[in-house]
Design an enzyme around this catalytic site. Structure first.
Site, mmCIF file in Angstrom:
data_model
loop_
_atom_site.group_PDB
_atom_site.id
_atom_site.type_symbol
_atom_site.label_atom_id
_atom_site.label_comp_id
_atom_site.label_asym_id
_atom_site.label_seq_id
_atom_site.Cartn_x
_atom_site.Cartn_y
_atom_site.Cartn_z
ATOM 1 N N ASP A 1 0.864 -1.103 -0.096
ATOM 2 C CA ASP A 1 0.039 0.143 0.013
ATOM 3 C C ASP A 1 0.836 1.323 0.017
ATOM 4 O OD1 ASP A 1 -1.935 1.673 0.140
ATOM 5 O OD2 ASP A 1 -2.857 1.068 2.223
ATOM 6 N N ASP B 1 -7.420 -7.296 0.525
ATOM 7 C CA ASP B 1 -6.730 -7.531 1.740
ATOM 8 C C ASP B 1 -7.643 -7.091 3.025
ATOM 9 O OD1 ASP B 1 -6.356 -4.590 1.210
ATOM 10 O OD2 ASP B 1 -5.403 -4.765 3.127
#
Lengths: 377, 377
Positions: B91, B270
């Site tokens: 991320d 996720d």
């Protein structure tokens, strides 16, 4: 249970042996990782096996409090409860009654104490501690004893030691009149006391030997006395305890203590050092212990102990484990624990090999020289 | 990186695919366990692999703070640092800048913020976030974005979305003018924003598609909006995003959210749910989730999910894990974590098999009926 001394060192009291239980064989000298509450903290049983662990220790006091005999019994014993199918030894809980509980009152019958968990009043006797260990199903059980502090007045140590012998006799009688609950046999050791008073230690040991236990635990040491005092008592114990029975030095210890005790005829050890210190970041190497919390390992991409062939050294660097500890990741505690267990298993396994090879003394001196020279924090 | 859709469900937007990276293939739909700080909390990489984990996620913001780019770079990237040799997605850290840091000021250039660790002032730009991910060496990188809260004024979401597109363009330009640091290629996704405003979401998505990313993340959802709002945006995204690129729904979610998103054409997920909830004792079964801290499991010697074939269910009982949690043993957290990861991997793997078999819809309805009927705590 059955024990054979296989090799005796010609120059020291060190010996290698084989302890056979229904859950498997234990080559001695052996280190037993501590799994107080039916878990060697942070690691799974199969990981212990992979580090060549032969036997672990659990604690009767803690298991009696939680989860309690009801649950342990319904589980079919601690082996099944925790999924550990190799040998298991249980401490009697006597030591924890003195170190953890409050308001204990001790008399000839047993010890009354307040649970350190919920404050309830509990009562341990030589008989009911055997009953609890029957429920646990440990391969090797310990009788209830009293462990005096160090230093202690001789009169107190004498009276306490005499009572420990009487308790041992009651424990043995109860042991012989009860049966294992599961499909494996259980052994009972005697625990010698007497502090560092040679005459008292000799007396207690001889009286226990007369009672003929399956093995002998040497208790009441590693409670603050100088190491030389402990070694003196081990040398004395070697002459009094029967050669053909295993000897277990309770709660010991550092690598140096362990090797010096092996040299004096001890076969079995347990200690929280490798697991407790691991959780504070201290890990063991052949060049001494280091603390991985230290910033000096932040960019050290070598393994904990270069060339040491275990799971942690093969897969992780000091820098990575230091990062895990630094950011509070549980995995850091686990990797340090697993490494230290592996190191202590390697230590006693190597001592055994060196005894067999006839080079124990030289190896020990050389190991300790390197280990102590490198010790850092 | 290369992506192929292999099977398309005839009755829903669900699809199965294969994402190929230099660290291996990822069958989709796929769930990615979260390893924020280069560790999926409490478990080792090889244990993830044993649970059929194909890809994990780490976080640029956290890794930038600790251990920092210097150490990650010297380690040779996060794969080597943590000993994980399968695909890794990072991320951008944009979300953490907004959720964790204080005193952030955002302008066209980037975002200035105070570290939540040591209070130092830091600066993220679309370019330096790519640089950090080059150092991390993730197989799939994310550009810096701004994630508005929900609800938010349309004007704000529009301006923010426009800036996210301009940042994505700068990120892509910088990505194309830099090279991987290690011996594997890296891909860059675009992140769509626009909140739950259909016109804004469509506009941002189209502009990102014009920039031609390797895949598309759907951001700014699962931030408090009703699930139906999220599903509406996914249906819209399905029509706007190119069919031949992977779609990743960030931060989602529960088993129900995941299956409903798969049904709407999402490929990747996720979420901290399986790992974070595990540490509070909540474990997932096909009959709903249960909390193993509860006393009602004290004497329940069945596995977490009877008949579920994974490491934890094969080896441990609810009663044992409940005991571990009850006495504060680390191993309890680890076993719950490992089980939940295994469950989420099973969920997306089974969804994939059912898509291939043409029975996704029926399986999903049947699974959710059983799962929701049994949900307990």
């Amino acid at each position: 249970m059955n024990f054979s001394v296989i090799h005796k060192d010609s120059r020291t009291a060190a010996r290698s042996g084989l302890l056979r239980t229904d859950h498997g064989e234990i080559p001695t000298p052996v280190f037993m990782p501590v799994g107080t509450k039916a878990s060697v903290k942070s690691v799974e049983p199969e990981e212990l096996t992979a580090q060549q662990t032969h036997i672990i220790l659990a604690n009767t006091y803690h298991l009696y409090l939680r989860p309690g005999n009801g649950i342990v019994g319904k589980a079919g014993g601690v082996h099944r409860f925790m999924n550990w199918h190799k040998p298991l030894l249980t401490d009697s809980g006597g030591y924890q009654v003195y170190s953890l509980s409050e308001l204990r009152t001790i008399d000839e019958e047993g010890v009354r104490f307040k649970s350190h968990i919920d404050g309830s009043m509990l009562y341990f006797t030589p008989e009911n501690v055997i009953d609890t260990q029957r429920i646990i199903g440990s391969d090797i059980m310990m009788p209830l004893d009293e462990c005096p502090p160090w230093p202690a007045e001789k009169t107190y140590v004498q009276e306490s030691g005499d009572m420990t012998v009487r308790w041992a006799e009651r424990a043995k009688k109860h042991f012989e009149s009860t049966q294992p609950h599961y499909n494996h046999s259980q052994a009972l050791f005697g625990i010698t006391q007497g502090g560092t008073y040679a005459d008292l230690r000799t007396q207690v040991s001889k009286e226990l030997v007369d009672l003929d236990f399956d093995g002998y635990s040497i208790g009441g040491l590693a409670v603050g006395e100088p190491a030389e005092e402990m070694y003196r008592i081990l040398e004395l114990s070697h002459t009094v305890l029967p050669e053909n029975k295993p000897r277990y030095l309770m709660g010991v210890g550092t690598p140096e203590n362990i090797l010096n005790a092996i040299e004096r005829g001890v076969d079995m050890f347990d200690c929280v050092i490798p697991t407790r210190e691991a959780r504070n970041g201290r890990v063991y190497t052949r060049n001494g212990h280091i603390n991985l919390r230290s910033a000096r390992f932040a960019e050290d991409f070598t393994p904990i102990d270069e060339g040491f062939d275990n799971h942690v050294c093969r897969n992780y660097s000091r820098a990575y484990i230091r990062h895990l500890l630094n950011v509070g990741e549980i995995l850091g505690l686990k990797l340090c624990t697993l490494h230290n267990i592996s190191f202590f298993m390697w230590l006693t396994r190597t001592a055994r090999e060196q005894i067999i090879r006839g080079s124990f003394r030289e190896w020990k001196d050389s190991f300790l020289q390197t280990f102590n020279a490198g010790k850092q924090s």
